[in-house]
Design a protein around this motif. Structure first.
Motif, PDB file in Angstrom:
ATOM      1  N   TYR A 137       0.811  -1.206   0.000  1.00 38.80           N
ATOM      2  CA  TYR A 137       0.000   0.000   0.000  1.00 38.80           C
ATOM      3  C   TYR A 137       0.851   1.266   0.000  1.00 38.80           C
ATOM      4  O   TYR A 137       0.596   2.200  -0.747  1.00 38.80           O
ATOM      5  N   ARG A 138       1.892   1.322   0.788  1.00 37.89           N
ATOM      6  CA  ARG A 138       2.710   2.528   0.887  1.00 37.89           C
ATOM      7  C   ARG A 138       3.463   2.822  -0.403  1.00 37.89           C
ATOM      8  O   ARG A 138       3.571   3.979  -0.809  1.00 37.89           O
ATOM      9  N   ILE A 139       4.008   1.807  -1.037  1.00 39.78           N
ATOM     10  CA  ILE A 139       4.747   2.024  -2.283  1.00 39.78           C
ATOM     11  C   ILE A 139       3.814   2.588  -3.342  1.00 39.78           C
ATOM     12  O   ILE A 139       4.159   3.537  -4.045  1.00 39.78           O
ATOM     13  N   LEU A 140       2.637   2.010  -3.457  1.00 37.08           N
ATOM     14  CA  LEU A 140       1.677   2.514  -4.434  1.00 37.08           C
ATOM     15  C   LEU A 140       1.231   3.930  -4.098  1.00 37.08           C
ATOM     16  O   LEU A 140       1.050   4.752  -4.994  1.00 37.08           O
ATOM     17  N   PHE A 141       1.073   4.217  -2.821  1.00 41.08           N
ATOM     18  CA  PHE A 141       0.682   5.563  -2.407  1.00 41.08           C
ATOM     19  C   PHE A 141       1.770   6.574  -2.783  1.00 41.08           C
ATOM     20  O   PHE A 141       1.481   7.634  -3.331  1.00 41.08           O
ATOM     21  N   TYR A 142       3.038   6.231  -2.509  1.00 38.78           N
ATOM     22  CA  TYR A 142       4.131   7.148  -2.829  1.00 38.78           C
ATOM     23  C   TYR A 142       4.307   7.319  -4.333  1.00 38.78           C
ATOM     24  O   TYR A 142       4.595   8.419  -4.813  1.00 38.78           O
ATOM     25  N   LEU A 143       4.141   6.245  -5.092  1.00 38.30           N
ATOM     26  CA  LEU A 143       4.212   6.361  -6.555  1.00 38.30           C
ATOM     27  C   LEU A 143       3.075   7.228  -7.086  1.00 38.30           C
ATOM     28  O   LEU A 143       3.263   8.003  -8.026  1.00 38.30           O
ATOM     29  N   GLN A 144       1.921   7.095  -6.480  1.00 38.79           N
ATOM     30  CA  GLN A 144       0.770   7.905  -6.889  1.00 38.79           C
ATOM     31  C   GLN A 144       1.034   9.386  -6.636  1.00 38.79           C
ATOM     32  O   GLN A 144       0.835  10.220  -7.534  1.00 38.79           O
ATOM     33  N   ILE A 145       1.519   9.722  -5.462  1.00 39.56           N
ATOM     34  CA  ILE A 145       1.821  11.115  -5.132  1.00 39.56           C
ATOM     35  C   ILE A 145       2.953  11.642  -6.005  1.00 39.56           C
ATOM     36  O   ILE A 145       2.883  12.772  -6.525  1.00 39.56           O
ATOM     37  N   PHE A 146       3.994  10.839  -6.200  1.00 43.84           N
ATOM     38  CA  PHE A 146       5.127  11.245  -7.035  1.00 43.84           C
ATOM     39  C   PHE A 146       4.674  11.521  -8.468  1.00 43.84           C
ATOM     40  O   PHE A 146       5.069  12.522  -9.074  1.00 43.84           O
ATOM     41  N   GLY A 147       3.842  10.644  -9.009  1.00 44.95           N
ATOM     42  CA  GLY A 147       3.335  10.854 -10.357  1.00 44.95           C
ATOM     43  C   GLY A 147       2.511  12.121 -10.476  1.00 44.95           C
ATOM     44  O   GLY A 147       2.639  12.865 -11.455  1.00 44.95           O
ATOM     45  N   LEU A 148       1.686  12.401  -9.486  1.00 47.39           N
ATOM     46  CA  LEU A 148       0.859  13.602  -9.517  1.00 47.39           C
ATOM     47  C   LEU A 148       1.708  14.868  -9.426  1.00 47.39           C
ATOM     48  O   LEU A 148       1.491  15.827 -10.181  1.00 47.39           O
ATOM     49  N   VAL A 149       2.696  14.866  -8.550  1.00 48.94           N
ATOM     50  CA  VAL A 149       3.557  16.042  -8.394  1.00 48.94           C
ATOM     51  C   VAL A 149       4.346  16.307  -9.669  1.00 48.94           C
ATOM     52  O   VAL A 149       4.448  17.453 -10.138  1.00 48.94           O
ATOM     53  N   VAL A 150       4.897  15.254 -10.264  1.00 54.79           N
ATOM     54  CA  VAL A 150       5.673  15.431 -11.490  1.00 54.79           C
ATOM     55  C   VAL A 150       4.763  15.843 -12.651  1.00 54.79           C
ATOM     56  O   VAL A 150       5.165  16.652 -13.495  1.00 54.79           O
ATOM     57  N   ALA A 151       3.554  15.323 -12.704  1.00 58.92           N
ATOM     58  CA  ALA A 151       2.624  15.725 -13.766  1.00 58.92           C
ATOM     59  C   ALA A 151       2.291  17.207 -13.667  1.00 58.92           C
ATOM     60  O   ALA A 151       2.285  17.916 -14.681  1.00 58.92           O
ATOM     61  N   ILE A 152       2.050  17.691 -12.463  1.00 65.58           N
ATOM     62  CA  ILE A 152       1.761  19.118 -12.286  1.00 65.58           C
ATOM     63  C   ILE A 152       2.990  19.956 -12.622  1.00 65.58           C
ATOM     64  O   ILE A 152       2.894  20.978 -13.317  1.00 65.58           O
ATOM     65  N   GLY A 153       4.154  19.523 -12.152  1.00 61.25           N
ATOM     66  CA  GLY A 153       5.386  20.245 -12.468  1.00 61.25           C
ATOM     67  C   GLY A 153       5.688  20.249 -13.953  1.00 61.25           C
ATOM     68  O   GLY A 153       6.167  21.262 -14.505  1.00 61.25           O
ATOM     69  N   SER A 154       5.392  19.162 -14.620  1.00 62.44           N
ATOM     70  CA  SER A 154       5.617  19.095 -16.068  1.00 62.44           C
ATOM     71  C   SER A 154       4.662  20.011 -16.822  1.00 62.44           C
ATOM     72  O   SER A 154       5.043  20.591 -17.842  1.00 62.44           O
ATOM     73  N   CYS A 155       3.451  20.131 -16.342  1.00 65.74           N
ATOM     74  CA  CYS A 155       2.514  21.066 -16.982  1.00 65.74           C
ATOM     75  C   CYS A 155       3.005  22.507 -16.858  1.00 65.74           C
ATOM     76  O   CYS A 155       2.918  23.281 -17.816  1.00 65.74           O
TER      77      CYS A 155
END
Length: 145
Positions: free
Chosen positions: A70-88
């Motif tokens: 659960y934690r790994i998936l949670f951290y990957l989810q947050i990391f993906g969202l942060v990078v997606a916003i930063g990339s935009c």
């Protein structure tokens, strides 16, 4: 039975699509670095390929047990969202830089870099989406036990 078959086909399409994204990202890194000396596009192409590889690793059924924590998936989810916003944000910045500097559509321009920033945002959002769906599957399976 038809639903299971449809999910398997959909998973295979996503896997092929993400694997192609990983190969194209690595190819863009090599091409823009070696041929065009566009370091911005090269780095963003490499980052795009890395995120596509992470999407592949989440989707591959044989390695799924590695990501069913659960934690790994949670951290990957947050990391993906942060990078997606930063990339935009980076996408908008590169477009503004290209317009202000009156650049054309040559391989060394910021327009090409903005394409790879968009690809990185796409794969980062894909990482967010698939991490979230795998996390939900994990939660559903653990509630049944």
């Amino acid at each position: 039975m038809a639903r299971m078959c449809t999910e398997t086909v959909r998973l295979r399409v996503y896997l092929i699509y993400a694997a192609c994204g990983a190969v194209v990202g690595l190819s863009a890194f090599i091409a823009f670095l070696a041929v065009y000396s566009n370091y911005h596009a090269a780095i963003w192409g490499l980052v795009s390929g890395i995120f596509a590889t992470l999407v592949v690793l989440i989707l591959v059924p044989h390695t799924r047990f590695l990501y069913q924590r659960y934690r790994i998936l949670f951290y990957l989810q947050i990391f993906g969202l942060v990078v997606a916003i930063g990339s935009c944000v980076a996408f908008i910045v590169y477009i503004i830089l290209a317009v202000v500097q009156h650049q054309g559509l040559d391989p060394t321009s910021y327009y090409v870099t903005s394409v790879w920033v968009f690809m990185t945002a796409k794969w980062a959002f894909g990482l967010f989406y698939f991490s979230r769906s795998q996390k939900r599957k994990y939660e559903d399976e653990n509630q049944l036990i």
